[in-house]
Design a protein around this motif. Structure first.
Motif, short mmCIF file in Angstrom:
data_model
loop_
_atom_site.label_atom_id
_atom_site.label_comp_id
_atom_site.label_asym_id
_atom_site.label_seq_id
_atom_site.Cartn_x
_atom_site.Cartn_y
_atom_site.Cartn_z
N UNK A 735 0.83 -1.20 0.00
CA UNK A 735 0.00 0.00 0.00
C UNK A 735 0.87 1.25 0.00
N UNK A 736 0.18 2.40 -0.11
CA UNK A 736 0.89 3.68 -0.04
C UNK A 736 1.61 3.84 1.29
N UNK A 737 1.01 3.34 2.37
CA UNK A 737 1.64 3.44 3.68
C UNK A 737 2.97 2.69 3.72
N UNK A 738 3.00 1.53 3.08
CA UNK A 738 4.26 0.77 3.07
C UNK A 738 5.33 1.51 2.28
N UNK A 739 4.93 2.07 1.12
CA UNK A 739 5.92 2.81 0.33
C UNK A 739 6.38 4.05 1.09
N UNK A 801 8.39 10.80 4.19
CA UNK A 801 7.04 10.22 4.32
C UNK A 801 6.02 11.03 3.51
N UNK A 802 6.09 12.34 3.60
CA UNK A 802 5.13 13.19 2.90
C UNK A 802 5.35 13.18 1.39
N UNK A 803 6.62 13.06 0.98
CA UNK A 803 6.92 13.15 -0.45
C UNK A 803 6.75 11.83 -1.18
N UNK A 804 6.67 10.71 -0.46
CA UNK A 804 6.65 9.40 -1.11
C UNK A 804 5.26 8.80 -1.22
N UNK A 805 4.23 9.57 -1.03
CA UNK A 805 2.90 8.97 -1.02
C UNK A 805 2.33 8.69 -2.39
#
Length: 817
Positions: A735-739, A801-805
């Motif tokens: 998921x996006x959280x994992x990435x 974290x903010x940039x990799x979503x």
């Protein structure tokens, strides 16, 4: 119409010559414009480094003080003292007769109400032969009559006056007609009188003579004249070593950033691998293939150098006024080291070009068939040499220890050896971190193993982050050390010494009512600072006769006991001796209970002391050493209660010591001075404020921003090379959280390693440099280190974290070019 002959075909160069290379460079430029979004991070990183280097070079060039603030345009300066004006005139005539053309500045000191300091009144021609660079008119006009005066801003604040009002100096009311300053010495507090005038109905008691004599004539004067004088020869500060050192340091940072940029060029080579294969299949030579990436690196360097230099100069223009207070003099905005700036721009072009060489060489060796398939090469493992790193670290420590903070060559060699040693240890540090991955959660385990897999470029990034953090940490520690051990510092920024009267050895006697009123005023002031005022007592012999005070203390005074040591047979060097009380013991950190009954004095002085100011002058003090302060006016000698009782002496209040929990503001210092003036007291505060805070915080901010840029570049390249792995994770349900967690963990671990290694390296260098005395390093800059140590890894992880979503398109489809 004729056909081309075989001879004309053979006359052409087989590699296409200059037209082919020009065509490749134009193609690279079009690709750079087309892919500017992918190259923006690398451009910004190099441009920011260049901009920081430009600002650092400008600051290093402008920060050192100039001798103009003391000498003007003269080459020699002679200070003459004489209570008799005729004697002073004779001394001035003697100087003029020996050295020729001179300029005379008359001086006289008047007391400042409520302060232990005095104000210097100068009778000086604003347009004098040599002294005009020492004056600058800020408002109004220069004084022209004996009843007119001009003040510096600090002097006007001391006397609560301004232009157009009157001020009382030495008992005479004078009209303030202007505001002036010494542009090359901004902390110079003085009043300017008209040349030759007698301010406060008194002539000058001293004079400064500025001269521009030949060395032979001035040497002859120094050897023949025996009148009281203080002679100085102009010696301008050499800016070249500091500016050169900053340039060398900026070059090292730029080279380490280029190591990180090499990883970006490796990713670029991988992205253009199919294009390079097509070029090779139609006859391009390995030299042409190398030229593609080398031209990309050179064009990137040109763009970054141009943007970085322009941004650095534009940033310096508004930054320069904020540095003037820290530097202590006015700074010319465009007085920059242009030759070094041009050389820095050249280095900024050459560094990324050199960084592109190794990826270009590796890409040119890939067979055309493999390049057409866009199959990525296996990561090259780093092979760090532990023994070489240890040798370099040991050699660097040895050079720093042997330099004794004096030998510039050994200091430079030591720092370079340390940096190279840390560079070699960086891949080993990455490998050690990757070895702990088995016990980590899933995303942390993937992040650490990714760093370990690409440890060559991760190690280069770690070295760049280490240097980017180590430099501001070292500057912060040195700033704190210089603040704590400043030999010219009398008190800390949050300390006040409030005295009854001016100074010992004669203290005015206050009645019980007067003492109670003054005590209440001091307590109210201390309460406003959220602290308490520690009462100070001194001792006196009952049979010592009282004496009349001076100009500052017209009433009768009580001679008190001091402590001192002999300088020669007829003179002593004395210092204040306070009575040890429970309050002073708590404030100054000593224990009264541990003092032996026969101990006279608890002191931090280590000389053989005598008790002065008594009827008998042969009393040798029996002392016990206590921990003292680095500041000269903080009480450091205390008479024990047992000695006070044994010698039959009595006590008298002499003042209060105030320790605020923070540095005092200008308004608080003004309130303290007004309190002292209103109650007949004198106040002493820090006479030299800390000017290193601007440098400290600017270096920390610059280092953190550079480290974040290096982290963004490194994590971006590592994630770019691991696109296939991320695509697989997405296909299996990541998921996006994992990435987000994966990018945050990679960035956070790398930032944490850089912060730890950079801080440890900075302290290792400073410990080696201060091997003979580690006491200056005991004062730790907690706030800058707190913002750097936990702050940078947290900020880096949150930013990642903010940039990799958002999932990029390259993760769901393969690019075909």
């Amino acid at each position: 119409m004729s056909a081309p002959t075989l001879t004309s075909a053979r006359s052409r160069r087989p590699d296409g010559g200059l037209p082919a290379r020009r065509a490749l460079v134009r193609w690279v430029w079009r690709l750079l414009l087309r892919e500017w979004r992918q190259q923006l991070l690398l451009l910004c990183l190099i441009a920011f480094t260049v901009a920081g280097a430009v600002c650092s070079l400008a600051a290093a060039h402008a920060y050192p003080p100039a001798a103009t603030g003391i000498f003007g345009s003269a080459q020699q300066r002679v200070r003459l003292d004489g209570a008799d004006p005729r004697q002073l005139d004779a001394q001035v005539a003697a100087v003029r007769g020996e050295v020729g053309r001179v300029e005379v500045i008359g001086q006289r000191a008047v007391p400042i109400p409520g302060s232990v300091r005095s104000l210097d009144i100068r009778a000086q021609d604003p347009h004098g032969r040599f002294g005009s660079p020492m004056l600058r008119l800020l408002a109004g006009h220069y004084p022209a009559a004996g009843t007119e005066i001009a003040l510096t801003r600090s002097a006007a604040n001391l006397f609560h006056t301004k232009q157009g009002e009157q001020v009382s100096l030495g008992g005479q009311r004078l009209d303030v007609v202007g505001l002036v300053e010494n542009p090359q010495k901004l902390d110079d507090t003085f009043a300017l009188a008209a040349p030759g005038s007698q301010v406060a109905a008194r002539p000058a008691t001293s004079a400064v003579v500025l001269a521009d004599a030949s060395p032979a004539a001035f040497s002859a004067y120094r050897s023949t004249d025996n009148s009281p004088k203080f002679i100085q020869q102009r010696k301008d500060f050499d800016q070249a070593p500091i500016t050169t050192a900053v340039f060398a340091l900026a070059t090292v940072v730029l080279l380490l950033v280029s190591l990180v940029a090499a990883a970006g060029f490796a990713v670029l080579a991988q992205r253009r691998l199919r294009q390079l294969g097509i070029l090779a299949s139609i006859g391009a030579s390995p030299r042409h293939l190398r030229l593609v990436l080398l031209a990309h690196g050179a064009l990137t360097g040109v763009c970054a150098a141009a943007v970085g230099t322009l941004v650095g100069v534009l940033a310096w223009l508004p930054l320069a006024p904020h540095m003037e207070d820290a530097a202590g003099h006015r700074i010319s905005r465009l007085a920059l080291p242009w030759s070094l700036l041009a050389l820095m721009a050249l280095v900024a072009v050459l560094a990324p070009t050199a960084a592109a060489w190794w990826p270009a060489r590796a890409a040119a060796r890939i067979p055309a068939a493999r390049a057409l398939s866009a199959r990525p090469p296996r990561p090259v493992p780093a092979r760090p040499s532990v023994w070489a790193a240890l040798v370099l670290l040991g050699a660097g420590a040895g050079c720093l220890v042997a330099a004794h903070r004096v030998n510039g060559l050994l200091i430079s060699l030591g720092i370079i050896a340390f940096v190279l040693g840390l560079l070699l240890l960086s891949p080993l540090f990455i490998r050690s971190m990757a070895a702990t991955a088995a016990r980590m959660p899933f995303t942390a385990r993937l992040a650490l193993r990714g760093l370990g897999r690409f440890q060559a470029r991760s190690g280069a990034a770690l070295a760049a982050i280490t240097l980017a953090i180590g430099i501001p940490v070292a500057i912060s520690v040195l700033a704190a050390a210089n603040t704590a051990t400043d030999e010219q510092g009398n008190l800390a920024a949050g300390q006040l010494l409030i005295r009854i009267g001016s100074q010992a050895p004669v203290v005015p006697r206050l009645s019980a009512a007067e003492l109670g009123r003054v005590q209440d005023a001091v307590d109210q002031f201390a309460d406003a600072l959220s602290t308490t005022a520690t009462p100070l007592m001194m001792a006196y012999a009952p049979d010592a006769p009282q004496s009349g005070g001076g100009d500052a203390d017209p009433g009768a005074g009580q001679p008190v006991v001091e402590v001192g040591h002999k300088i020669d047979a007829n003179s002593w060097r004395s210092s204040a001796l306070y009575v040890a009380t429970p309050d002073t013991a708590r404030r100054f950190g000593f224990d009264l209970k541990t003092a032996a009954p026969d101990t006279d004095v608890l002191t931090s002085l280590r000389t053989r002391l005598e008790l002065l100011g008594t009827v008998r002058r042969d009393l040798i003090a029996r002392t016990r050493h206590i921990q003292g302060s680095a500041y000269t006016s903080v009480p450091d000698s205390f008479l024990t209660p047992a000695a006070l009782h044994r010698l039959g002496w009595r006590t008298i209040p002499v003042g209060w010591f105030v320790q605020a929990p923070h540095g005092l503001t200008a308004a608080q210092l003004t309130a303290a001075r007004d309190l002292a003036a209103a109650n007949g007291l004198t106040m002493e505060s820090r006479d030299r404020q800390d000017r290193l805070a601007t440098l400290r915080w600017a270096s920390v901010a610059g280092g953190v921003v550079l480290a974040l840029g290096v982290l963004a570049m490194t994590v971006g390249t590592i994630r770019g090379e691991a696109t296939d792995e991320l695509r697989t994770l997405t296909a299996t349900g990541a998921t996006t959280t994992i990435r987000r967690s994966l990018a945050a963990a990679t960035t956070g671990f790398l930032a944490l390693a850089g912060v730890l290694l950079g801080t440890a390296g900075a302290y290792a260098i400073l410990l080696a440099a201060y091997a003979d005395d580690h006491s200056p390093l005991t004062r730790v800059p907690y706030l800058p280190l707190t913002l750097t140590l936990p702050g940078l890894p947290v900020a880096a992880a949150v930013t990642a974290w903010l940039a990799a979503g958002r999932e990029p398109g390259s993760m769901t489809r393969r690019l075909w070019e």
